[in-house]
Design an enzyme around this catalytic site. Structure first.
Site: not given
Ligand code: CA2
Length: 142
Positions: A9-10, A17, A22, A73, A76, A97, A99, A106
């Site tokens: 997700p996301n 953002r 990221y 990946n 969340a 895996e 990230h 974090r």
């Molecule tokens: O560091 C990573 O790759 C994560 O898997 C990314 C996830 C986060 O929930 C994990 O804890 C670590 C988040 C994916 C993207 O989230 C965004 C948030 C805001 C703007 C763009 C992407």
């Protein structure tokens, strides 16, 4: 070698953002990067992104017999999903895996991964490069 790349997700919101965590590059740039990394090792790949836990479980279950390895990946769901970890255990394909960020540096809630014990290897904190390292690891160790 045919690889399944799963993004949770996301991750489709990359570049929109939180560039300090990221990076500034967007999701389609990540997909182009992943395809090139697979080509470098003579592999093919399918990239799947979903914001839904059940859809990711379904995709993992469907990977048996179609793919030689998985790069995931879970985003969340890394920190919450026993269902995704169980699906990866059930199909028992070599899994790596990834990230983008270093989750060990974090918030406390991000520091535990349900997927890590099932994965052959975890790459974190290396941005897009982590996907290339994961693909190379599978090519070298499968
Ligand atoms: O560091 C990573 O790759 C994560 O898997 C990314 C996830 C986060 O929930 C994990 O804890 C670590 C988040 C994916 C993207 O989230 C965004 C948030 C805001 C703007 C763009 C992407």
């Amino acid at each position: 070698m045919n690889l399944l790349i799963i993004n949770g997700p996301n991750l489709n919101m990359l570049g929109i953002r939180e560039p300090e965590i990221y990076g500034r590059q967007d999701y389609s740039t990540l997909c182009t990067f992943i395809k090139a990394a697979a080509e470098e090792v003579g592999a093919t790949c399918e990239i799947f992104q979903s914001n839904h836990e059940g859809a990711i479980v379904d995709k993992i279950q469907g990977a048996l017999g179609r793919f030689d390895g998985i790069v995931i990946n879970p985003a969340a769901y890394t920190h919450t999903s026993v269902a995704i970890a169980d699906a990866l255990s059930a199909i028992a394909l070599p899994t790596v895996e990834v990230h983008l960020s270093d989750i060990t540096q974090r918030e406390t809630f991000r520091q535990h991964s349900f997927v890590a014990p099932i994965a052959k290897k975890t790459f974190m904190g290396k941005g897009f490069e982590g996907y290339r390292l994961a693909i190379r690891f599978l090519a070298d160790n499968s």
